[in-house]
Design an enzyme around this catalytic site. Sequence first.
Site, PDB file in Angstrom:
ATOM      1  N   HIS A   1       0.832  -1.198   0.000  1.00 55.12           N
ATOM      2  CA  HIS A   1       0.000   0.000   0.000  1.00 55.12           C
ATOM      3  C   HIS A   1       0.870   1.253   0.000  1.00 55.12           C
ATOM      4  O   HIS A   1       2.085   1.207   0.214  1.00 55.12           O
ATOM      5  CB  HIS A   1      -0.943  -0.018   1.195  1.00 55.12           C
ATOM      6  CG  HIS A   1      -2.057  -1.009   1.054  1.00 55.12           C
ATOM      7  ND1 HIS A   1      -3.129  -1.074   1.924  1.00 55.12           N
ATOM      8  CD2 HIS A   1      -2.282  -1.984   0.131  1.00 55.12           C
ATOM      9  CE1 HIS A   1      -3.953  -2.042   1.552  1.00 55.12           C
ATOM     10  NE2 HIS A   1      -3.452  -2.604   0.465  1.00 55.12           N
TER      11      HIS A   1
ATOM     12  N   GLU B   1       1.175   3.717   2.090  1.00 51.08           N
ATOM     13  CA  GLU B   1       1.861   4.034   3.333  1.00 51.08           C
ATOM     14  C   GLU B   1       3.145   3.218   3.486  1.00 51.08           C
ATOM     15  O   GLU B   1       4.170   3.732   3.952  1.00 51.08           O
ATOM     16  CB  GLU B   1       0.933   3.769   4.532  1.00 51.08           C
ATOM     17  CG  GLU B   1      -0.345   4.597   4.540  1.00 51.08           C
ATOM     18  CD  GLU B   1      -1.518   3.896   3.871  1.00 51.08           C
ATOM     19  OE1 GLU B   1      -2.658   4.093   4.331  1.00 51.08           O
ATOM     20  OE2 GLU B   1      -1.295   3.148   2.877  1.00 51.08           O
TER      21      GLU B   1
ATOM     22  N   ARG C   1     -10.600   2.407 -21.719  1.00 47.95           N
ATOM     23  CA  ARG C   1     -10.917   1.000 -21.430  1.00 47.95           C
ATOM     24  C   ARG C   1      -9.939   0.406 -20.427  1.00 47.95           C
ATOM     25  O   ARG C   1     -10.327  -0.363 -19.546  1.00 47.95           O
ATOM     26  CB  ARG C   1     -10.884   0.180 -22.719  1.00 47.95           C
ATOM     27  CG  ARG C   1     -12.046   0.421 -23.650  1.00 47.95           C
ATOM     28  CD  ARG C   1     -11.874  -0.361 -24.942  1.00 47.95           C
ATOM     29  NE  ARG C   1     -12.932  -0.055 -25.904  1.00 47.95           N
ATOM     30  CZ  ARG C   1     -12.901  -0.419 -27.177  1.00 47.95           C
ATOM     31  NH1 ARG C   1     -11.854  -1.102 -27.649  1.00 47.95           N
ATOM     32  NH2 ARG C   1     -13.901  -0.098 -27.981  1.00 47.95           N
TER      33      ARG C   1
ATOM     34  N   GLU D   1     -20.482   1.625 -23.889  1.00 43.86           N
ATOM     35  CA  GLU D   1     -20.083   2.127 -25.203  1.00 43.86           C
ATOM     36  C   GLU D   1     -21.198   2.035 -26.245  1.00 43.86           C
ATOM     37  O   GLU D   1     -20.942   2.093 -27.438  1.00 43.86           O
ATOM     38  CB  GLU D   1     -18.839   1.382 -25.685  1.00 43.86           C
ATOM     39  CG  GLU D   1     -17.602   1.622 -24.828  1.00 43.86           C
ATOM     40  CD  GLU D   1     -16.307   1.350 -25.577  1.00 43.86           C
ATOM     41  OE1 GLU D   1     -16.259   1.553 -26.799  1.00 43.86           O
ATOM     42  OE2 GLU D   1     -15.343   0.945 -24.918  1.00 43.86           O
TER      43      GLU D   1
ATOM     44  N   SER E   1     -31.738   4.458 -21.992  1.00 47.47           N
ATOM     45  CA  SER E   1     -32.360   3.792 -20.837  1.00 47.47           C
ATOM     46  C   SER E   1     -31.625   4.132 -19.545  1.00 47.47           C
ATOM     47  O   SER E   1     -32.248   4.403 -18.517  1.00 47.47           O
ATOM     48  CB  SER E   1     -32.361   2.274 -21.039  1.00 47.47           C
ATOM     49  OG  SER E   1     -33.159   1.910 -22.129  1.00 47.47           O
TER      50      SER E   1
END
Length: 351
Positions: A57, A59, A193, A290, A298
């Site tokens: 991570h 940190e 993408r 796409e 919709s």
Amino acid sequence: MLEITSLNDHSKYMQRAMDLAGLGLGRVSPNPMVGCVIVHHHKIVGEGWHQKYGGPHAEVNAIDSVSDSDLLRECTLIVNLEPCAHYGQTPPCTDLIIASGIKKVVIANIDPNPLVAGKGIEQLRKSGIEVIEGVQEEQGAFLNRRFFIYHRRHRPYIILKWAQTADGFIARADFDSKWISNECSRQLVHQYRAQEDAVLVGRNTAQYDDPQLTVRQWEGKNPVRVVLDPNLALSNGLKLFDGSVLTLCYNHVRNKDEANLKFIKAPRQGFLDFILDDLFKRGIQSVMVEGGGKLLDSLIVENYWDEARVFTATKEFGEGISAPVISAGHHDERTISGDILKTYYHPKINR
């Protein structure tokens, strides 16, 4: 002895942490993008970001980058998202911060993931570390908008993308839409993408465009391909069904698993709701839609969108299939070799 005292200092270093965090776009999902800087007497002495899923991570990378670990007792750690306090792919970051001797931590956002959700901050404070929250909070939420939408609304972050002619059409009457935008715009779509977990198209787009929906003109991973084929009318010979990339086909007919291809039966009523819920359960944090026009319309009508990227080209069709319409004011606009790209954000994106 801790040198950072003003809000301006906090914001300045937090901006650097966010700039670093953004380098993880498309590489760390389903984890959030996180950047971290370590400051000693108004000087950055260490920095790092979460570079890939399963890797250290931010940190950890930042603390490891400090050449003199004795300095850490006099340093402030600035990170855009609350450090984790649980075991996942890697050990808890809170344990490392506590062991390092750091006495002050500045955070932009509380982690919305129920596994964290304040537990990291609580653990740091219990150990005697001063924690300051909410620095550049809105900017931090926007940076990790995919992660926040996913955990808060239990669905993927939805990006609508389409290209339209100067006179407002996305295809000719016979569904032919190649090529509306220019080559540079199409290359940018390949970059997009690579940044998202999945791309989605409807039946007409799959049938008439026969898209691959893969990353070819950019470096990066291929997204999961998603196609809606309610009655399983699409030809097996389409590129979407070539088995090269994991593809999910939502339909009303059957469930069936093939190599890198899953047919998923969904109810006719609540079709979109089922799909978004299923994608959420599969850990898909973001999806770029796409096309085609009916599907985009919709999603706009159902208010299932968070961001829209609209390319407007210089060519005209005169007639054809009308482009969708976004009513929200556009957030930004730029020119891509003659094409105009407008990016819209849903008014409630950070709520």
